[in-house]
Design a protein around this motif. Structure first.
Motif, PDB file in Angstrom:
ATOM      1  N   SER B  12       0.846  -1.186   0.000  1.00 21.12           N
ATOM      2  CA  SER B  12       0.000   0.000   0.000  1.00 21.12           C
ATOM      3  C   SER B  12       0.886   1.241   0.000  1.00 21.12           C
ATOM      4  O   SER B  12       1.762   1.372   0.842  1.00 21.12           O
ATOM      5  CB  SER B  12      -0.907  -0.007   1.240  1.00 21.12           C
ATOM      6  OG  SER B  12      -1.735   1.139   1.246  1.00 21.12           O
ATOM      7  N   GLN B  14       1.107   5.695  -0.869  1.00 24.17           N
ATOM      8  CA  GLN B  14       0.422   6.966  -1.048  1.00 24.17           C
ATOM      9  C   GLN B  14       0.588   7.427  -2.484  1.00 24.17           C
ATOM     10  O   GLN B  14       1.674   7.284  -3.072  1.00 24.17           O
ATOM     11  CB  GLN B  14       1.033   8.009  -0.095  1.00 24.17           C
ATOM     12  CG  GLN B  14       0.270   9.302  -0.010  1.00 24.17           C
ATOM     13  CD  GLN B  14      -1.017   9.157   0.783  1.00 24.17           C
ATOM     14  OE1 GLN B  14      -1.056   8.430   1.768  1.00 24.17           O
ATOM     15  NE2 GLN B  14      -2.056   9.845   0.352  1.00 24.17           N
ATOM     16  N   GLU B  15      -0.483   7.949  -3.035  1.00 22.21           N
ATOM     17  CA  GLU B  15      -0.397   8.506  -4.385  1.00 22.21           C
ATOM     18  C   GLU B  15       0.746   9.530  -4.461  1.00 22.21           C
ATOM     19  O   GLU B  15       0.908  10.373  -3.596  1.00 22.21           O
ATOM     20  CB  GLU B  15      -1.731   9.180  -4.733  1.00 22.21           C
ATOM     21  CG  GLU B  15      -1.776   9.773  -6.130  1.00 22.21           C
ATOM     22  CD  GLU B  15      -3.114  10.432  -6.447  1.00 22.21           C
ATOM     23  OE1 GLU B  15      -4.035  10.334  -5.606  1.00 22.21           O
ATOM     24  OE2 GLU B  15      -3.227  11.037  -7.518  1.00 22.21           O
ATOM     25  N   SER B  85      -2.875   0.857  -9.455  1.00 27.04           N
ATOM     26  CA  SER B  85      -3.431  -0.174  -8.570  1.00 27.04           C
ATOM     27  C   SER B  85      -3.762  -1.418  -9.383  1.00 27.04           C
ATOM     28  O   SER B  85      -4.533  -1.366 -10.344  1.00 27.04           O
ATOM     29  CB  SER B  85      -4.700   0.344  -7.879  1.00 27.04           C
ATOM     30  OG  SER B  85      -4.398   1.381  -6.966  1.00 27.04           O
ATOM     31  N   LEU B 109      -1.805  -1.304  -3.836  1.00 29.05           N
ATOM     32  CA  LEU B 109      -2.934  -0.419  -3.545  1.00 29.05           C
ATOM     33  C   LEU B 109      -2.410   0.999  -3.424  1.00 29.05           C
ATOM     34  O   LEU B 109      -1.465   1.252  -2.677  1.00 29.05           O
ATOM     35  CB  LEU B 109      -3.611  -0.839  -2.237  1.00 29.05           C
ATOM     36  CG  LEU B 109      -4.184  -2.253  -2.191  1.00 29.05           C
ATOM     37  CD1 LEU B 109      -4.735  -2.566  -0.798  1.00 29.05           C
ATOM     38  CD2 LEU B 109      -5.286  -2.407  -3.230  1.00 29.05           C
ATOM     39  N   ARG B 111      -3.200   4.720  -2.249  1.00 32.76           N
ATOM     40  CA  ARG B 111      -4.076   5.527  -1.394  1.00 32.76           C
ATOM     41  C   ARG B 111      -4.126   6.957  -1.926  1.00 32.76           C
ATOM     42  O   ARG B 111      -3.087   7.524  -2.275  1.00 32.76           O
ATOM     43  CB  ARG B 111      -3.568   5.528   0.043  1.00 32.76           C
ATOM     44  CG  ARG B 111      -3.414   4.164   0.676  1.00 32.76           C
ATOM     45  CD  ARG B 111      -3.104   4.288   2.160  1.00 32.76           C
ATOM     46  NE  ARG B 111      -1.920   5.098   2.427  1.00 32.76           N
ATOM     47  CZ  ARG B 111      -0.684   4.632   2.460  1.00 32.76           C
ATOM     48  NH1 ARG B 111      -0.445   3.358   2.215  1.00 32.76           N
ATOM     49  NH2 ARG B 111       0.336   5.441   2.735  1.00 32.76           N
TER      50      ARG B 111
END
Lengths: 114, 112
Positions: B12, B14-15, B85, B109, B111
């Motif tokens: 996961s 962060q963008e 993603s 993923l 976020r």
């Protein structure tokens, strides 16, 4: 279309039945591959065609599975006497030539055996 | 047995951050490696490849690093975007054959 086309996208069948899955590769691609993908896993090699002939079918799990490519273009994967363990997504891919890792995959045919 | 595998099943980020997806392989005879991206409900899509005579290869926003000493492969994605993603697979190939051996995949993923 420009990409690899697979039909049907979804197939639900009963245990013991016969199914056919069709793949229409990208025009001009001489190499065609079938892979099988179970949930949460990477694709597993089944069979490879160069032209009309099956150059390697070592990935087919047993003799219930068979594939053809009679005219060097469209291919059909045939499964006899289906079992619940055959449930998976069957992916077809094509490439311009063999010996490349750049395969173009279709969206797959999801087979569910009840 | 000889196989291609991944260290992390889910990543996961962060963008906007960079992503690094790792892959280990055990067959020293493997000489060609490929990364694929698979979005939900779609087939795998080729991203980038690298041959064993190289240790780094760059594409658009992606870099693949190969460390043959420790049999390790990584995919770096710069400035990760929501469209990144997906599940990422590494695959190995030997002697320019037609058969790809895929690992089990890492889910990325992103976020917002």
């Amino acid at each position: 279309g420009a990409g690899v086309s697979q039909t049907p996208s979804n197939k639900v069948t009963e245990k013991g039945k016969y199914v056919e899955l069709r793949c229409d590769p990208i025009s001009g691609h001489t190499a065609l591959y079938w892979y099988r993908q179970s949930l949460g896993q990477g694709p597993e090699f089944l069979i490879y065609f160069q032209g009309t002939g099956a150059a390697d079918d070592s990935g087919l799990p047993n003799d219930r599975f068979f594939a053809v490519r009679p005219e060097g273009s469209v291919s059909t994967l045939k499964i006899q006497r289906t079992e619940r363990g055959d449930s998976a997504v069957y992916l077809c891919a094509s490439s311009l030539t063999s010996g490349t890792g750049m395969l173009f995959f279709g969206e797959g045919s999801r087979l569910t055996v009840l | 047995g000889e196989s291609v595998g991944l260290h992390l099943p889910t990543l996961s980020v962060q963008e906007g951050d960079n992503s690094i997806i790792n892959c280990a392989y055990s067959n020293s005879a493997s000489d060609y490696f490929i990364w694929y991206k698979q979005e939900s409900g779609k087939g795998p899509q080729f991203i980038i490849d690298i041959r064993s005579n190289m240790d780094k290869r760059q594409g658009q926003r992606v870099t693949v690093l190969l460390n043959k000493t420790v049999k390790h492969l990584s995919l770096q994605i710069a400035a990760t975007q929501p469209g990144d993603s997906a599940v990422y697979f590494c695959a190995e190939n030997r002697d320019s054959s037609y058969k790809l051996i895929f690992g089990s995949g890492t889910r990325l993923l992103v976020r917002p």
